[in-house]
Design a protein around this motif. Structure first.
Motif, PDB file in Angstrom:
ATOM      1  N   PRO A  49      41.763 114.543  14.527  1.00 60.50           N
ATOM      2  CA  PRO A  49      42.748 115.640  14.464  1.00 60.50           C
ATOM      3  C   PRO A  49      44.178 115.117  14.457  1.00 60.50           C
ATOM      4  O   PRO A  49      44.469 114.093  15.075  1.00 60.50           O
ATOM      5  N   GLN A  50      45.038 115.822  13.747  1.00 64.91           N
ATOM      6  CA  GLN A  50      46.470 115.511  13.709  1.00 64.91           C
ATOM      7  C   GLN A  50      47.171 116.481  14.653  1.00 64.91           C
ATOM      8  O   GLN A  50      46.616 117.519  14.989  1.00 64.91           O
ATOM      9  N   PRO A  51      48.407 116.162  15.079  1.00 62.39           N
ATOM     10  CA  PRO A  51      49.127 117.190  15.852  1.00 62.39           C
ATOM     11  C   PRO A  51      49.374 118.405  14.963  1.00 62.39           C
ATOM     12  O   PRO A  51      49.381 118.269  13.731  1.00 62.39           O
ATOM     13  N   PRO A  52      49.565 119.584  15.548  1.00 61.62           N
ATOM     14  CA  PRO A  52      49.836 120.768  14.716  1.00 61.62           C
ATOM     15  C   PRO A  52      51.057 120.516  13.824  1.00 61.62           C
ATOM     16  O   PRO A  52      51.937 119.738  14.181  1.00 61.62           O
ATOM     17  N   ARG A  53      51.090 121.192  12.692  1.00 59.94           N
ATOM     18  CA  ARG A  53      52.186 121.026  11.736  1.00 59.94           C
ATOM     19  C   ARG A  53      53.538 121.255  12.423  1.00 59.94           C
ATOM     20  O   ARG A  53      53.687 122.190  13.216  1.00 59.94           O
ATOM     21  N   GLY A  54      54.472 120.363  12.126  1.00 59.39           N
ATOM     22  CA  GLY A  54      55.814 120.524  12.693  1.00 59.39           C
ATOM     23  C   GLY A  54      55.957 119.965  14.099  1.00 59.39           C
ATOM     24  O   GLY A  54      57.010 120.093  14.710  1.00 59.39           O
ATOM     25  N   MET A  55      54.868 119.368  14.620  1.00 58.73           N
ATOM     26  CA  MET A  55      54.938 118.778  15.965  1.00 58.73           C
ATOM     27  C   MET A  55      54.701 117.285  15.826  1.00 58.73           C
ATOM     28  O   MET A  55      53.977 116.853  14.935  1.00 58.73           O
ATOM     29  N   ARG A  56      55.314 116.507  16.681  1.00 53.44           N
ATOM     30  CA  ARG A  56      55.177 115.061  16.522  1.00 53.44           C
ATOM     31  C   ARG A  56      55.100 114.364  17.875  1.00 53.44           C
ATOM     32  O   ARG A  56      55.515 114.910  18.892  1.00 53.44           O
ATOM     33  N   ASP A  57      54.526 113.145  17.825  1.00 54.03           N
ATOM     34  CA  ASP A  57      54.457 112.338  19.037  1.00 54.03           C
ATOM     35  C   ASP A  57      55.714 111.474  19.104  1.00 54.03           C
ATOM     36  O   ASP A  57      56.153 110.956  18.087  1.00 54.03           O
TER      37      ASP A  57
END
Ligand code: HAM
Length: 495
Positions: A49-57
């Motif tokens: 899974p990727q972070p939700p769109r528009g969210m970043r680590d």
């Protein structure tokens, strides 16, 4: 009747004492069997899974930049006497509907809102000013000496279309002053925003305007109606709606046809009442006095409904930007490669606003408190970090380790952990406790560019000593373990 079972209380055990109570049947009512939830469908994830769109680590390679930004913000806010406040990340949705305004984009389209298990309408906070105004009322801060000066830093959430410099989870540093209408306070918060960028060596421009009070805004909105009315068909689709619902926002639109139209639009500063004009003039005088340059920009209206009088934005000043030699930014995990000019443009994309704020004299009252004038701003930290990253300036990591503790053998490993703790308050220390070989550990020490390595082995444990190795000179000395911390401290102080 299916759930009711009658049982006799008589004991059937041999030798059991007879009850003196009359034997009565006990009525046991079985709880109704709750419907069994179907087992959760097996989630078949083929890809990670990727972070939700528009969210970043935020990764360790950015740690240095984030630390610098947070430290600058903390230092400035505390130097000017602001108290730290942390409001909850989840709030009642109604707070923002009432506070920020039902017709704003933030409330209409961008809030992450949901009904929780108890039926409460909650949302992830899209901004902090309404929450601070709520806290001011909830905690009776009006009983404190006024004005109350607060600052906060944390994540906010808006479901906007993600772009370079625009995220769905982003961080803001904000300051708010509540309980005082004096125009010097508008200048004070602006001076903090400007000082922040000066301390970070980021050239910026201050864009400022006044949107007056309800009274002068009413007159101005009518002027806008007359100006835009015959031109409605030329507006973009969103502005056609704004013409009906939120006419001031017509000045905020970045669509080319609307940009063109607004050039000829009437300007609010021509319609300010005496009180608002005087307030604005005094703010500008204070800025002049503090040698803070500004652009009077009649199109700054801000996207949140709580503002009145002074409104401002801080945008990057690219005009004086020299093409500096790109240098390496040092990070705790090595280096961050400098960003090339093309990439630099992309870091902020169309998002030019680094900070925005203004006066909101009606918000506290609108949320049920006493009339409380207030002023503040918020700064978008992702945008600041992006600019710092692209500036290519050398950033010294003053928390980078200066000493490395190396150990050989189990007894030394145990000692090394204690030693790490003994040293950490004196000097930044590193170690690699799980490693066995000395060579591997000294390689790490080299990579971290520490000046001194402390080596402890079996022999040193027995003799209650340690070896201090000067990594630059390649010289080693044996020292009494009891004198080790003082010796390292002295060496570091001597450089
Ligand atoms: P705002 O203009 O909505 O004001 O946001 C302030 C700053 O937050 C912007 O200038 C921008 O740098 C950053 N920002 C906003 N949205 C995003 C996003 N989606 N992605 C990245 N950065 C973003 C407020 O929030 C008000 N509460 C400011 C204020 C405080 N007014 C009075 N006191």
């Amino acid at each position: 009747m299916k759930n009711i079972v009658y049982m006799c209380s008589m004991s059937k055990k041999k030798g059991a004492k007879k009850s003196i109570k009359p034997k009565r049947p006990v009525l046991k009512v079985k709880a109704p069997v709750p419907p069994v939830a179907p087992p959760p469908e097996e989630v078949k994830i083929k890809e990670t899974p990727q972070p939700p769109r528009g969210m970043r680590d935020i990764m360790p390679s950015e740690e240095l930049l984030w630390n610098k930004v947070k430290e600058n913000a903390t230092k400035l806010a505390t130097a000017f006497g602001y108290g730290y406040i942390e409001t909850s990340i989840l709030e009642h949705k109604a707070l923002f509907v009432r506070g920020v305004g039902g017709t704003t984009d933030v409330v209409q389209k961008e809030m992450y809102s949901f009904k929780d298990q108890g039926g409460d309408e909650l949302c992830l906070r899209p901004e902090g000013t309404a929450a601070v105004a709520r806290a001011y009322i909830n905690h009776g801060m009006l009983n404190l000496p006024q004005p109350v000066k607060l600052w906060y830093l944390g994540p906010f959430f808006r479901r906007e279309r993600p772009q370079a410099g625009r995220y769905r989870q982003f961080h803001q540093w904000s300051v708010e002053i509540l309980g005082d209408p004096h125009p010097i306070l508008d200048a004070e918060v602006i001076s903090l925003a400007v000082a922040f960028f000066k301390d970070c060596d980021i050239p910026v421009t201050l864009e400022i305007n006044s949107i007056g009070c309800e009274q002068c805004r009413g007159v101005y909105k009518e002027e806008l109606r007359q100006f835009y009315g015959p031109k409605q068909e030329l507006l973009c689709e969103i502005c056609k709606v704004r013409f009906q619902t939120n006419r001031l926002r017509l000045l905020d639109c970045k669509e080319p046809q609307c940009e063109l139209l607004k050039e000829g639009a009437p300007q609010i500063t021509d319609f300010l009442c005496e009180g608002c004009r005087d307030h604005f003039m005094r703010v500008l005088e204070y800025l002049d006095e503090s040698a803070i340059p500004y652009n009077l920009n009649p199109h700054i209206v801000r996207g949140l409904d709580y503002y009145n009088r002074t409104v401002f934005e801080v945008v990057p000043d690219m005009s004086g930007r020299k093409e500096k030699e790109k240098e390496v930014v040092q990070g705790p995990e090595g280096t961050i490669p400098p960003v090339e000019p093309e990439e630099e443009k992309a870091t902020l994309g169309a998002q030019s606003s680094l900070a925005g704020g203004g006066r909101y004299d009606g918000l506290v009252e609108q949320l049920g408190g006493r009339p409380t004038p207030a002023v503040g701003f918020s700064m978008g930290l992702e945008r600041v970090v992006a600019l710092l990253k692209s500036s290519g300036k050398i950033m010294v990591n003053d928390r980078a380790p200066r000493v490395f503790v190396a150990q050989l053998g189990e007894a030394a490993r145990r000692k090394a952990l204690t030693l790490w703790h003994a040293l950490r308050s004196e000097v930044p220390v590193a170690a690699a406790l799980s490693k066995d070989g000395l060579k591997a550990q000294l390689e790490i020490a080299n990579r971290l560019q520490v000046r001194y390595a402390i080596i402890i082995g079996q022999k040193e444990i027995l003799e209650k000593t340690a070896i201090i190795r000067d990594m630059e000179a390649g010289i080693q000395e044996v020292i009494d373990y009891s004198k080790l911390v003082a010796a390292i401290k002295r060496k570091i102080a001597e450089g």
